[in-house]
Motif scaffolding. Structure first.
Motif, mmCIF file in Angstrom:
data_model
loop_
_atom_site.group_PDB
_atom_site.id
_atom_site.type_symbol
_atom_site.label_atom_id
_atom_site.label_comp_id
_atom_site.label_asym_id
_atom_site.label_seq_id
_atom_site.Cartn_x
_atom_site.Cartn_y
_atom_site.Cartn_z
ATOM 1 N N ALA A 86 -19.942 5.766 16.298
ATOM 2 C CA ALA A 86 -20.296 5.975 14.898
ATOM 3 C C ALA A 86 -21.668 6.629 14.730
ATOM 4 C CB ALA A 86 -20.281 4.628 14.172
ATOM 5 N N THR A 122 -15.928 1.378 8.068
ATOM 6 C CA THR A 122 -17.125 0.548 7.906
ATOM 7 C C THR A 122 -18.235 0.844 8.893
ATOM 8 O OG1 THR A 122 -15.560 -1.166 7.272
ATOM 9 C CG2 THR A 122 -17.848 -1.806 7.436
ATOM 10 N N ALA A 123 -17.886 0.930 10.201
ATOM 11 C CA ALA A 123 -18.930 1.151 11.206
ATOM 12 C C ALA A 123 -19.646 2.474 10.967
ATOM 13 C CB ALA A 123 -18.324 1.129 12.606
ATOM 14 N N VAL A 139 -21.874 2.323 7.780
ATOM 15 C CA VAL A 139 -23.132 1.620 7.990
ATOM 16 C C VAL A 139 -24.111 2.441 8.816
ATOM 17 C CG1 VAL A 139 -24.064 -0.331 9.296
ATOM 18 C CG2 VAL A 139 -22.251 -0.691 7.652
ATOM 19 N N LYS A 140 -23.573 3.316 9.661
ATOM 20 C CA LYS A 140 -24.437 4.143 10.498
ATOM 21 C C LYS A 140 -24.762 5.483 9.836
ATOM 22 C CE LYS A 140 -25.019 3.694 14.855
ATOM 23 N NZ LYS A 140 -26.138 3.364 15.716
ATOM 24 N N ILE A 170 -20.075 -6.207 11.766
ATOM 25 C CA ILE A 170 -19.042 -5.536 10.967
ATOM 26 C C ILE A 170 -17.667 -5.702 11.596
ATOM 27 C CG2 ILE A 170 -20.519 -3.804 9.882
ATOM 28 C CD1 ILE A 170 -19.222 -1.916 12.204
ATOM 29 N N VAL A 206 -23.717 -1.757 22.960
ATOM 30 C CA VAL A 206 -22.605 -1.082 22.260
ATOM 31 C C VAL A 206 -22.519 -1.410 20.781
ATOM 32 C CG1 VAL A 206 -21.156 -0.889 24.298
ATOM 33 C CG2 VAL A 206 -20.905 -2.859 22.817
ATOM 34 N N CYS A 261 -16.240 -4.876 14.434
ATOM 35 C CA CYS A 261 -15.547 -3.734 15.024
ATOM 36 C C CYS A 261 -14.929 -4.091 16.366
ATOM 37 C CB CYS A 261 -16.496 -2.545 15.177
ATOM 38 S SG CYS A 261 -17.765 -2.794 16.435
ATOM 39 N N ASP A 313 0.845 -1.193 0.000
ATOM 40 C CA ASP A 313 0.000 0.000 0.000
ATOM 41 C C ASP A 313 0.881 1.244 0.000
ATOM 42 O OD1 ASP A 313 -2.481 1.416 2.235
ATOM 43 O OD2 ASP A 313 -2.483 1.215 0.062
ATOM 44 N N ARG A 368 -9.973 -8.131 9.141
ATOM 45 C CA ARG A 368 -11.315 -7.916 9.678
ATOM 46 C C ARG A 368 -12.407 -8.745 9.024
ATOM 47 N NH1 ARG A 368 -13.336 -2.083 11.536
ATOM 48 N NH2 ARG A 368 -11.850 -2.483 13.169
ATOM 49 N N PRO A 396 -22.838 -1.169 17.163
ATOM 50 C CA PRO A 396 -23.301 -0.065 16.320
ATOM 51 C C PRO A 396 -24.283 -0.486 15.231
ATOM 52 C CG PRO A 396 -21.016 -0.580 15.833
ATOM 53 C CD PRO A 396 -21.414 -1.471 16.952
ATOM 54 N N VAL A 397 -24.372 -1.774 14.975
ATOM 55 C CA VAL A 397 -25.256 -2.209 13.885
ATOM 56 C C VAL A 397 -26.353 -3.165 14.357
ATOM 57 C CG1 VAL A 397 -23.526 -1.865 12.091
ATOM 58 C CG2 VAL A 397 -23.622 -4.039 13.271
ATOM 59 N N CYS A 429 -15.284 3.596 16.624
ATOM 60 C CA CYS A 429 -16.467 2.969 16.038
ATOM 61 C C CYS A 429 -17.663 2.920 16.980
ATOM 62 C CB CYS A 429 -16.122 1.543 15.582
ATOM 63 S SG CYS A 429 -14.565 1.460 14.693
ATOM 64 N N GLY A 430 -17.419 2.907 18.289
ATOM 65 C CA GLY A 430 -18.520 2.893 19.242
ATOM 66 C C GLY A 430 -19.314 4.182 19.186
#
Lengths: 598, 162
Positions: free
Chosen positions: B134, B89-90, B93-94, A581, A559, A583, A449, A538, A561-562, B131-132
């Protein structure tokens, strides 16, 4: 001459500076003034001591008391207890990780330094780099004086050839031979350049040398100028090294004031001037031809060789270009002789090498060891081993151009040829240690990268080829790898190595090829099983709640997020893998350690 | 973006001319001049590049080629406050895209650009590791989490008043 009863050395290198050493120096100045000690105690701001992991570092002589992790608030106590009452402050001394019980009281006792041989770094951490008098006091400019008054240019070149010194920038080309080519090249105007564009991520050897002992570089360049017949030097230094730029500027001014640079040095008819040229954030400008194009005011795009810089370099004139560390060794070789230098090291790799230790290692910092020291000695004896009881996995040398060295080769003596034999290279000195929690495929992707981003874009093998390799690695690490991808990487990598225009492209595939060589099983796990053994990639992670350990407290659900976690109160919860996801927030929150990733 | 008119910056222009005079006679003057010009103006406006091209008798295309090659040189101005909207990502998605869209609307610039008054630069960044919270955005060193599009104006106003 004023005699002080004690010297207090405070590290002023970038690492300690970022951790507040400037405030420590101010605090010492204030305290010494308060207690009327300014005439008895000498306060010196020096270059890097090397043990960056425990900075800011303060060393007090004559005892050699090695204080570490110092804050400005500690200074009054050091002054009162140590300097006034003669009682070393034990709880501020450096404590060796490996010997938790022993309290180290002097520099000589520190395990970190025992196996080192500080030749290039001789003045770093000893002198104040902003005072030319201190450099002179340690035999500074004596080598230049000898060269100008007692030696012919060929004498100088023969001495460097006899020493066996090889380029420390990474390629290891015999330095004396390079000087000879530049000398023999026809031309009335020649240049001496210093490559201070240290761009390898994880490398800070040259930075520390420039910050800690800038005069050694200036003196060496003047010696080189005399040897090849040049009167003008350029130091191409990264703009990202502001302290180095400042110290070099001061050093050049001071040298000129004393007639050690400029016209008729030491009253001879040899004149030599040095100018700084700053980079502007391009890794490729560490490549010799790109560097020269940049000095000329062009885009940093490498040009084909031949013609080699020794024949046609910057401004189309014969140019000698050497790395900072290579130059740092020159004055001592002249003063102590080629044999003194060639006694250290191995048969084909003489002298020492400075390494920047980083990554999963206790004693991160700068070390200098004789060539031939094994990797095991560097990592365990000097480096203090791997923290948190983790297992060593691999060490990366040569940065984005290098390769990884697995545990089976830990006893390899470090020299140019032995490292090349096992698929790596010496490189500029960056040595990154990795443990069981690092994914080698991810590491390869990380380096690629970097090189894709830094590619100048001129030649297709690098511009297009490395990008295609990166895409394959992204594919593999995101769980979309297919049979045949590894073979594609190998074929592409070997083709790019054979056809790229410059060292950046020619070596960019190395991290990939060497991780495939030693860790093919990890690649295969990613591709065939869609699994990342180290638990890093991931998309290949699966967070699972153990139904045995889960108490149904619901903290994880809150907690997430999704909203991927569901379950009744007091009943085992479950993660929906399609929504997850990865995380890791749930695993971190769970008070029963019921959530694992794998 | 209002056009940068060099003549309107007399002091900076004088400083630039001083630099050009200092380096003009040296070999390879372009890199040092561009470095100093970037310091003086905060970036390298086209007009400044043209001025340097004229002074050094180098084609503007060469100057532009060099200015765009090195990552430290910027041909676009940077604002006082750098807004980084996390597109990890998080956050994605949010609804971080909605946050980004709201910012584009409020500021009138695209990601990578700066507002006319030089106050804000908008960037879409990689994962910020929060991410928490997000979706997340950072304005210089300040972190804002759990964002909804309606929060944006209020947050920006805090910086507009400064």
């Amino acid at each position: 001459m004023k005699l002080y009863r004690s010297h207090v050395l405070v590290c002023g290198g970038t690492g300690c500076h970022s951790s507040g050493s400037a405030g420590i120096i101010d605090a010492f100045q204030a305290e010494l003034k308060k207690h009327n000690l300014e005439d008895e105690i000498k306060l010196v701001s020096t270059g890097c001591f090397g043990l960056c992991a425990v900075g800011p570092v303060v060393v007090v002589y004559p005892e050699g008391a090695f204080y570490s992790g110092i804050k400005a608030e500690d200074v009054p106590r050091i002054v009162e207890e140590h300097l006034l009452k003669g009682r070393i402050v034990n709880d501020l001394l450096y404590h060796d990780h490996a010997k938790a019980e022993d309290v180290v009281s002097t520099l000589d006792e520190v395990e970190f330094y025992k196996k080192q041989k500080r030749m290039a770094l001789r003045n770093c951490g000893v002198i104040n780099p902003e005072k030319i008098e201190e450099y002179i006091a340690f035999d500074g400019y004596k080598a230049l004086a000898r060269v100008l008054t007692e030696m012919t240019p060929m004498d100088v070149i023969n001495e460097i050839k006899a020493s066996g010194l090889r380029g420390r920038g990474g390629a290891g080309f015999p330095t004396g031979l390079k000087w000879e080519f530049a000398r023999k090249a026809p031309g009335d105007k020649k240049y001496v350049c210093c490559n201070a564009d240290e761009g390898d991520p994880g490398a800070f050897m040259d930075r520390s040398l420039l910050e800690g002992d800038p005069h050694s570089i200036l003196e060496a360049m003047a010696i080189a100028g005399y040897a090849i017949g040049s009167d003008q030097g350029y130091i191409y230094v990264r703009a990202e090294y502001p302290i180095a730029v400042k110290r070099l500027t001061i050093a050049i001014e001071q040298a000129k004031e004393l007639g050690l640079l400029g016209k008729n040095i030491f009253g001879t008819d040899f004149s030599f001037d040095i100018e700084l040229r700053l980079g502007a954030g391009a890794f490729v400008c560490g490549e010799e031809t790109a560097l020269m194009r940049s000095i000329e005011g062009k885009r940093g795009e490498p040009t084909p060789r031949p013609p080699f810089p020794a024949v046609k370099g910057v401004f189309a004139k014969p140019t000698l270009l050497n790395n900072v560390e290579t130059y740092a060794n020159i004055p001592q070789i002249i003063l102590n002789g080629a044999e003194w230098f060639s006694q250290v090291g191995t048969e084909k790799s003489k002298g020492t090498k400075v390494f920047a230790l980083g990554g999963k290692i206790n004693n991160t910092g700068l070390v200098e060891v004789p060539m031939g020291t094994t990797l095991r000695e560097i990592i365990y004896d000097i480096g203090g081993g791997i923290p948190n009881g983790k297992k060593f996995k691999a060490a990366q040398t040569g940065g984005p151009s290098g390769g990884c060295i697995p545990a089976e080769h830990l006893d390899t003596p470090i020299d140019y040829d032995s490292l090349a034999k096992i698929g790596s290279m010496m490189g500029s000195g960056g040595l990154i240690v990795m443990d069981e929690d690092n994914c080698m495929v991810d590491i390869a992707r990380f380096f690629l990268d970097f090189t894709v981003d830094e590619s100048c874009g001129k030649c297709p093998p690098c511009r297009i080829g490395t990008k295609r390799m990166l895409e394959l690695l992204d594919k593999i690490t995101s769980g979309n790898g297919e049979e045949g991808d590894i073979e594609k990487l190998e074929e592409l990598g070997n083709n790019i190595k054979a056809s790229a225009l410059c060292g950046l492209g020619q070596t960019a595939p190395n991290p990939v090829l060497s991780t495939i060589m030693y860790f093919r099983d990890e690649y295969e796990a990613h591709i065939k099983e869609k699994r990342c053994p180290a638990g890093v990639c991931r998309n290949l992670l699966r967070y699972v709640i153990s139904s045995d350990l889960c108490r149904g407290c619901g903290l994880c659900t809150k907690v997430c997020p999704v909203s991927a976690i569901s379950g009744e109160r007091k009943a085992p919860h479950i993660i929906d893998p399609d929504k997850c996801i990865k995380c890791g927030a749930c695993a971190e929150k769970c008070p029963f350690h019921a959530i694992t990733k794998g | 973006m209002s056009r940068f008119i060099l003549a309107e910056h007399a002091e900076k222009l004088a400083e630039l001319n001083r630099i050009i005079d200092e380096y003009k006679g040296k070999e390879g003057p372009l890199m040092p001049i561009l470095t100093k010009a970037q310091e003086i103006f905060g970036y390298l406006p086209y007009e400044v590049q043209a001025h340097i091209a004229e002074a050094l008798d180098i084609p503007i295309s060469d100057i532009y080629g060099v200015a765009t090659f090195y990552s430290q040189f910027s041909v676009k101005p940077k604002g006082r406050y750098k807004i980084g909207v996390c597109m990890g990502t998080a956050c994605y998605v949010k609804g971080s895209q909605l946050i980004l869209n709201e910012l584009i609307k409020e500021l009138g610039v695209q990601p990578g650009d700066t507002t006319e008054d030089g106050r804000f630069t908008l960037e879409a960044t990689r994962c910020l590791g929060a991410c928490g919270l997000a979706p997340v955005m950072m304005i210089n060193d300040d972190v804002y989490g759990r964002l909804k599009p309606e929060d944006i104006k209020g947050i920006l106003d805090k910086y507009r008043d400064k």
